[in-house]
Design a protein around this motif. Structure first.
Motif, short mmCIF file in Angstrom:
data_model
loop_
_atom_site.label_atom_id
_atom_site.label_comp_id
_atom_site.label_asym_id
_atom_site.label_seq_id
_atom_site.Cartn_x
_atom_site.Cartn_y
_atom_site.Cartn_z
N GLY A 13 0.81 -1.22 0.00
CA GLY A 13 0.00 0.00 0.00
C GLY A 13 0.83 1.27 0.00
O GLY A 13 0.38 2.32 0.45
N GLY A 14 2.09 1.19 -0.45
CA GLY A 14 2.95 2.37 -0.54
C GLY A 14 3.58 2.79 0.78
O GLY A 14 4.23 3.82 0.86
N LYS A 15 3.42 2.00 1.83
CA LYS A 15 4.02 2.35 3.13
C LYS A 15 5.54 2.15 3.07
O LYS A 15 6.04 1.36 2.28
CB LYS A 15 3.45 1.44 4.23
N GLU A 16 6.24 2.84 3.94
CA GLU A 16 7.70 2.71 4.03
C GLU A 16 8.06 1.40 4.73
O GLU A 16 7.51 1.09 5.79
CB GLU A 16 8.27 3.85 4.88
N VAL A 17 8.98 0.68 4.12
CA VAL A 17 9.48 -0.52 4.79
C VAL A 17 10.42 -0.09 5.91
O VAL A 17 11.22 0.84 5.74
CB VAL A 17 10.21 -1.45 3.79
N LYS A 18 10.33 -0.76 7.05
CA LYS A 18 11.21 -0.43 8.16
C LYS A 18 12.27 -1.51 8.39
O LYS A 18 13.42 -1.21 8.72
CB LYS A 18 10.36 -0.30 9.43
N ALA A 19 11.90 -2.76 8.22
CA ALA A 19 12.82 -3.84 8.57
C ALA A 19 12.37 -5.13 7.92
O ALA A 19 11.24 -5.22 7.41
CB ALA A 19 12.86 -4.03 10.08
N VAL A 20 13.27 -6.11 7.94
CA VAL A 20 12.87 -7.46 7.55
C VAL A 20 13.39 -8.43 8.58
O VAL A 20 14.48 -8.25 9.12
CB VAL A 20 13.36 -7.82 6.12
N GLN A 21 12.58 -9.41 8.88
CA GLN A 21 12.98 -10.46 9.82
C GLN A 21 13.33 -11.69 9.01
O GLN A 21 12.53 -12.15 8.19
CB GLN A 21 11.81 -10.74 10.79
N THR A 22 14.55 -12.18 9.18
CA THR A 22 14.94 -13.39 8.46
C THR A 22 15.20 -14.50 9.46
O THR A 22 15.55 -14.25 10.61
CB THR A 22 16.22 -13.18 7.62
N GLY A 23 15.05 -15.73 9.02
CA GLY A 23 15.46 -16.86 9.86
C GLY A 23 14.45 -17.28 10.91
O GLY A 23 14.79 -18.05 11.81
N GLY A 24 13.22 -16.79 10.82
CA GLY A 24 12.19 -17.23 11.76
C GLY A 24 12.53 -16.85 13.19
O GLY A 24 13.25 -15.87 13.42
N PRO A 25 12.06 -17.63 14.16
CA PRO A 25 12.27 -17.27 15.56
C PRO A 25 13.74 -17.27 15.96
O PRO A 25 14.11 -16.71 16.98
CB PRO A 25 11.53 -18.37 16.34
N SER A 26 14.57 -17.89 15.12
CA SER A 26 16.01 -17.94 15.43
C SER A 26 16.74 -16.75 14.84
O SER A 26 17.91 -16.54 15.13
CB SER A 26 16.63 -19.20 14.83
N GLY A 27 16.08 -16.01 14.00
CA GLY A 27 16.75 -14.94 13.26
C GLY A 27 16.57 -13.60 13.93
O GLY A 27 16.21 -13.48 15.10
N GLY A 28 16.86 -12.56 13.15
CA GLY A 28 16.77 -11.22 13.71
C GLY A 28 16.13 -10.26 12.73
O GLY A 28 15.79 -10.63 11.60
N CYS A 29 15.97 -9.01 13.19
CA CYS A 29 15.33 -7.98 12.38
C CYS A 29 16.38 -7.02 11.85
O CYS A 29 17.14 -6.43 12.62
CB CYS A 29 14.32 -7.21 13.24
N ILE A 30 16.42 -6.88 10.55
CA ILE A 30 17.44 -6.07 9.88
C ILE A 30 16.82 -4.76 9.41
O ILE A 30 15.80 -4.77 8.71
CB ILE A 30 17.98 -6.84 8.65
N PRO A 31 17.43 -3.62 9.75
CA PRO A 31 16.86 -2.33 9.30
C PRO A 31 17.16 -2.05 7.83
O PRO A 31 18.10 -2.63 7.26
CB PRO A 31 17.58 -1.31 10.20
N VAL A 32 16.43 -1.13 7.26
CA VAL A 32 16.56 -0.81 5.83
C VAL A 32 18.00 -0.42 5.47
O VAL A 32 18.49 -0.76 4.39
CB VAL A 32 15.58 0.32 5.44
N ARG A 33 18.68 0.26 6.37
CA ARG A 33 20.04 0.72 6.01
C ARG A 33 21.00 -0.45 5.77
O ARG A 33 22.07 -0.26 5.18
CB ARG A 33 20.59 1.66 7.09
N LEU A 34 20.62 -1.65 6.18
CA LEU A 34 21.47 -2.82 5.93
C LEU A 34 20.91 -3.71 4.81
O LEU A 34 21.30 -4.86 4.67
CB LEU A 34 21.62 -3.64 7.22
N PHE A 35 20.00 -3.15 4.02
CA PHE A 35 19.36 -3.99 2.99
C PHE A 35 20.28 -4.33 1.81
O PHE A 35 19.91 -5.11 0.95
CB PHE A 35 18.08 -3.32 2.46
N ASP A 36 21.47 -3.72 1.79
CA ASP A 36 22.40 -4.13 0.73
C ASP A 36 23.16 -5.40 1.13
O ASP A 36 23.99 -5.90 0.37
CB ASP A 36 23.37 -3.00 0.39
N THR A 37 22.89 -5.90 2.31
CA THR A 37 23.51 -7.15 2.76
C THR A 37 23.16 -8.29 1.81
O THR A 37 21.98 -8.52 1.51
CB THR A 37 22.98 -7.52 4.18
N PRO A 38 24.18 -9.00 1.30
CA PRO A 38 23.87 -10.15 0.46
C PRO A 38 23.24 -11.26 1.31
O PRO A 38 23.69 -11.50 2.44
CB PRO A 38 25.23 -10.61 -0.07
#
Ligand code: SF4
Length: 507
Positions: free
Chosen positions: A364-389
């Motif tokens: 809906g055009g909202k700003e992305v803030k973070a992504v959580q990878t790896g399920g309950p074992s993973g972590g939340c990565i902020p947009v400034r680190l989205f160039d991470t391979p």
């Protein structure tokens, strides 16, 4: 009508479902999207005339040339965009998902018709078992269940383990919230999994295979059961497979859906009919696994990579992805992202490409803030680190992990403390309770997070969260406890201001 209606698996573009694929002989296959029941008559009437309802057309689908790997389009419907012009598809590289949504997963002939079981034929009839293991080692394939252990090396260790009675097991106990890659792979292309296991069994000289699958996946179980029956009827399982003198069969073992049963030792215990609780390692499963026998355990996607490695060779495979992280990875892209769906990209693709180019950014055009990878074992990565391979090492370096492939997108409206609380609540309720740090530590983390979210937290709570997370990580017995604090630690690291805002001024 002179028309055949067949079931398919899922092509992965969840946002555009319900999707119908129309194939008219001699013409390009076309995907129709957002189809409603009352479109059915019109679709059939037009198909009988060699036409399609262009208002519903999403794109033309190419054939995946199994020899060159190229995409080949048929004729007709040139006004409809090509698959490669659709943003969701154009940045993907479909290897594991190449036939998902395009073949009938309940018909072995369709799988054979697009080259299925030719890798098994090649392996069993013209390859030495050790050469198969070498090929998988050379391909660089790493376990797709999360740990990233080299698959070929694990095969070699299992093969060399003392004893003649061994197992290979497929871990289909996918349980991360938001992750449904393995489910899709089994429902859409079950023979690919069976073929991978058959090749692996031959390479390791193992004669018994098991698929450990959660009972919450009834369609996957149904399709695997049917696929097993068909494979047996075609002489692809059982005695003297493809006249090679090799015997092998696979049974299905269903689990009750406890998250911890995805852990290797708990999974083995569950198969044996015991409570699914982890035990100390060593011994590893490759030494002492199911019923005490050496056992090779790989997850669904790992096994699914095997046929294409044998067909196209290790070099072809290792040219995909990045050094040390070869091949593709399937992700389920969910949460507050525009294009939710099943995504397959070369390892090393950036989070930015997945979330913005494939996912088209925030829903809906909202700003992305973070992504959580790896399920309950993973972590939340902020947009400034989205160039991470996205690969096994780089995600670890930013505090998370690849896990089995769940990507949960959060937007500007997401409360990150609440996200940490959600995952700790999940891990706490899935803890098997065997060891104190995990059983009690996660409960206390949850209590503190509840306190902070309700506005009653104090500054001391932040320090306690950090210390307790560290203790739980260092002293828990299995991976569940060792990784469960990651969502807390990464949200504290990257979104500490959101905790601060919730702390009462006098706190
Ligand atoms: Fe059980 Fe948690 Fe201990 Fe693992 S860490 S054994 S899930 S209590």
């Amino acid at each position: 009508y002179d028309i055949t209606l067949v079931k398919t698996g899922c092509i992965g573009f969840c946002k555009e479902e319900p999707i119908v694929s129309v194939t008219i002989p001699g013409k390009s296959q076309v995907l129709l999207h957002k189809v409603r029941p009352d479109d059915a008559e019109r679709i059939i009437a037009l198909a009988l005339k060699g036409e399609i309802p262009e208002d519903l057309a999403l794109c033309r689908i190419p054939d995946w040339d199994h020899i060159t790997g190229n995409l080949v389009y048929g004729d007709g419907f040139e006004s409809v965009p090509d698959y490669g012009e659709i943003r969701f598809f154009s940045h993907q590289k479909k290897v594991i998902l190449r036939d998902s949504g395009l073949i009938n997963p309940e018909d072995i002939d369709e799988y054979i018709g697009i080259g299925g079981y030719s890798a098994a034929f090649k392996a069993l009839n013209s390859m030495d078992p050790d050469t198969i293991i070498e090929e998988v080692k050379k391909s660089g394939l790493r376990g797709r269940g999360g740990a990233g252990f080299p698959a070929g090396l694990k095969w070699e260790i299992t093969k060399k383990a003392p004893g003649t009675e061994k197992f290979i097991v497929c871990n289909a106990d996918e349980g991360d919230p938001g992750a449904y890659m393995n489910r899709n792979e089994m429902e859409s292309d079950p023979h690919m999994l069976l073929e991978g296991m058959l090749i692996g069994a031959y390479g390791m000289d193992v004669h018994e295979g098991l698929i450990y699958i959660r009972a919450e996946y009834p369609l996957a179980i149904e399709r695997l059961t049917l696929a097993l029956d068909q494979a047996r009827a075609y002489g692809l399982l059982g005695k003297n497979i493809l006249n090679s003198g090799f015997d092998f069969d696979i049974q299905i073992a269903t689990g009750a859906g406890a998250f911890v049963c995805g852990e290797s030792t708990a999974l083995a215990a569950s198969i044996e009919g015991k409570t699914g609780r982890p035990r100390l390692r060593p011994p590893r499963l490759t030494e002492k696994g199911v019923f005490g026998r050496p056992t090779d355990l790989n997850n669904v996607e790992t096994w699914c990579n095997v046929p294409v490695i044998i067909t196209k060779g290790a070099t072809w495979y290792s040219d995909i992805g990045a050094k040390g992280n070869t091949g593709t990875k399937v992700f389920s892209l969910v949460g507050k992202v525009e294009n939710i769906g099943m995504v397959e990209v070369p390892l090393g693709t950036s989070l930015r490409t997945i979330i913005y180019d494939i996912g088209s950014g925030g829903a809906g055009g909202k700003e992305v803030k973070a992504v959580q990878t790896g399920g309950p074992s993973g972590g939340c990565i902020p947009v400034r680190l989205f160039d991470t391979p996205v690969d096994f090492e780089n995600l670890n370096m930013v505090g998370t992990m690849m896990g089995s492939g769940g990507l949960v997108v959060m937007d500007e409206d997401t409360n990150m403390v609440d996200i940490a609380r959600y995952f700790i609540n999940f891990a706490s309720s899935e803890s098997c309770g065997k060891c104190v740090p995990c059983r009690e530590g996660l409960k206390h983390l949850l209590l503190i997070l509840n306190r902070i979210v309700s506005g009653k937290g104090t500054r001391d709570d932040i320090e306690i969260l950090k210390e307790l997370s560290d203790t739980v990580q260092k002293t828990s017995l299995c991976g569940l406890g060792q990784t469960a604090p990651n969502p807390v630690l990464t949200t504290l690291q990257y979104f500490g201001e959101e905790y601060e805002k919730l702390i009462a001024p006098e706190g």
